[in-house]
Motif scaffolding. Structure first.
Motif: not given
Lengths: 379, 379
Positions: A50-56, A122-129, A149-152, B186-193
């Motif tokens: 579930p920790e990966t959901l912010p990417l989605l 923008s997405v990187h600013r959102n993750f920064e926040a 970078i990973l979200a892209g 891979v991308m989700a795993g990298q984000y977890l990292d």
């Protein structure tokens, strides 16, 4: 919570200039397919962690808004080549192209250090926040960029995943070839754009040549020519390297359309109001974007004025006053007029070519509506 | 000049532990296909603008070196499922996976701020150096990162382009499904990292759980399980969701193999010599990489020692002395032994499963050689 997000994200942003009903139906089907795709991916991400959901969430949120110009061109390209209304293949093609666009925007915003996109952070600013809110360790900006970078990357893979789920595609389809070439051209064109911002002062002709190359590959072919041709190739089930008069005609229409579209964008980047562009006024100047407009201005300016232009482009702290000064310079040198003339010329070329295409009336009028909206940036 | 680069880049890095001749033949065919692919793309990039060639050069240069573990696993997975020797599909699958790996490395190195990769400057550092050499304007590091983001994106697209050129694939192939899932993981795993490096100090159990998730998704499945299964699915021309005992068996062998492989990598990241790893000693510690090894160490350390560990991880200016201190800590707490035991356990599991697979002798022995090389990092 996520489902609500998708729902919001997927509310179709229907243009206020009436599109034919079929365009509206297509957009609706596209939004449904998008929401469905994200729901499927949510399950996959949940299974990882579930920790990966912010990417989605970041990808889904950015998939809101936007004019869906590329998807609509692909759709009418499909229909104009005999494809049946609201066919799954055309919906998937549109979704794949729009996901590619989302991926490109996420990475573009990192590269341009843009704080906003479509009126939101923008997405990187959102993750920064997010980093700040959660009191994460180390540098928030670095975390923002890494995550974006990973979200892209993820979004880029998803785009391909959707594209390759089109059942009528084979390894030798022309549509596959177009999709691949489009991606290479966009990234190469984007690189040219980046190089344009850093090369030492050069001959205006050289800068102009690069600016036209950027327009062609990063934008015109990508935003108009390739989507239309891709839709056509898909409906025709065309094999790669097979000549098609219809596709040639599509390209003769959509390349000048795309050039005019990007030239309009460049003008808006300097003269546009935040309401229209979703970005602060003069943002392109602060980012140091080299365009046909700036190249013309450099060509025509006095040495002194040219120096002002050169030192201003890329200065993130530029005042509103200097922006106004530069706008005046673009007007008084005649550079703005020249770009406007070019837009008119490209529009005329595009519409003349469109008139010659062998299309049913509903397809032709849909494409005309799209073209006019693109060239004039009607909402 | 470029052709020379490819030639150099493509010199097969044949392992010094003898691989069966067929592995060597496959690697040779793979290198030829790689060089051929880059030549094709060179023509495409030239047509856009010669200024874009540095993107291709960066990708080609990074495609040198590397153990080709993933490609070889895909190949022997293909052969073990009845695929014919040196078949084009298996070569393309290997190339697609290796290009994906190159793309991942380019972006990983930005994220980890790594200066070196495979003993040479990382891609973003290379572009940064180019910026300086050519006396470009504005910030060299920013240009380096922007260019490397685009190089990674391009390489990601190329990976997909090669994969979808496999003629036996359809939209519903199991191999396509595996390739798509692999990328998402891979991308989700990298984000977890990345998240693991920034979350505030947390319960060791929680950190350990995340470290195991990172190993599984970012590495074990990606580096071993999926390539082997993908090769098998391709040879069987398996449809998605169709059960296959062979593929289940492949996975039961390759998942623990991949876990052992990554645990070995984590140990080398702290204890490895630059000659073996191509990176400075202790680089993982300076980067702040959270691994099973660091999680075990935190679990077992005194509060004081744990504090040293926490403040050291991610400190880019860490001295060789503190690195030695941390190495001692990992030894004296028993954390290193625990990881080594885990590697042994995973090795045993993998080899037991391999022994039970219904494979011809040449396939089995090739997989065994690969497994041992992966687990012990023989050259």
């Amino acid at each position: 919570m996520l489902s609500t997000l998708y729902k919001d994200a997927m509310t179709p942003h229907l243009p206020t200039v009436a599109l034919p009903d079929e365009s509206a139906s297509y957009l609706k089907a596209l939004e449904e397919a998008t929401a469905h795709f994200f729901q499927q991916q949510e399950a996959v991400m949940q299974a990882i962690s579930p920790e990966t959901l912010p990417l989605l969430e970041a990808i889904a949120a950015l998939s809101t808004g936007g004019k869906r110009l590329r998807a609509l061109l692909a759709y009418w390209g499909y229909r104009g080549a005999g494809g049946s209304p609201l066919h799954q293949d055309a919906i998937k093609a549109g979704l794949a192209i729009e996901l590619f666009q989302t991926a490109a925007l996420i990475h573009d915003d990192i590269i341009d250090a843009s704080d906003t996109r479509r009126g939101a952070p923008s997405v990187h600013r959102n993750f920064e926040a997010m980093h700040r809110e959660r009191h994460y360790k180390t540098d928030a900006a670095t975390f923002g960029v890494s995550s974006a970078i990973l979200a892209g990357d993820l979004c880029l893979s998803w785009s391909e995943m959707v594209f390759s789920s089109i059942t009528s595609l084979t390894a030798t389809s022309e549509a596959r070839f177009i999709f691949d070439l489009m991606r290479t051209e966009v990234m190469a064109g984007q690189y040219l754009d980046v190089v344009g911002e850093v090369v030492p002062e050069e001959e205006p002709d050289r800068a102009l040549e690069r600016a036209f190359n950027v327009i062609r590959f990063k934008s015109a072919k990508y935003s108009c020519e390739h989507p239309l041709a891709l839709g056509g190739a898909l409906a025709l089930q065309l094999e790669h390297s097979t000549r098609s008069d219809l596709l040639e005609g599509y390209r003769a229409f959509a390349l000048p359309l795309g050039e005019g579209y990007q030239l309009r964008d460049d003008v808006l980047g300097v003269f546009g109001e935040p309401d229209t562009t979703g970005k602060p006024a003069g943002d392109d100047v602060r980012e140091g974007k080299r365009t046909v407009l700036t190249a013309y201005t450099a060509q025509k300016a006095t040495p002194e004025a040219r120096k002002l232009l050169e030192t201003s482009l890329g200065d993130p702290h530029l005042t509103a006053e200097t922006i106004t000064q530069l706008q005046d310079l673009m007007r008084t040198t005649g550079a703005l007029d020249e770009v406007e003339n070019l837009i008119s010329l490209k529009s005329e070329q595009a519409l003349t070519q469109l008139a010659q295409l062998p299309l049913a009336q509903d397809v032709r009028s849909s494409l005309e509506t799209l073209a006019l909206k693109a060239l004039h940036r009607l909402a």
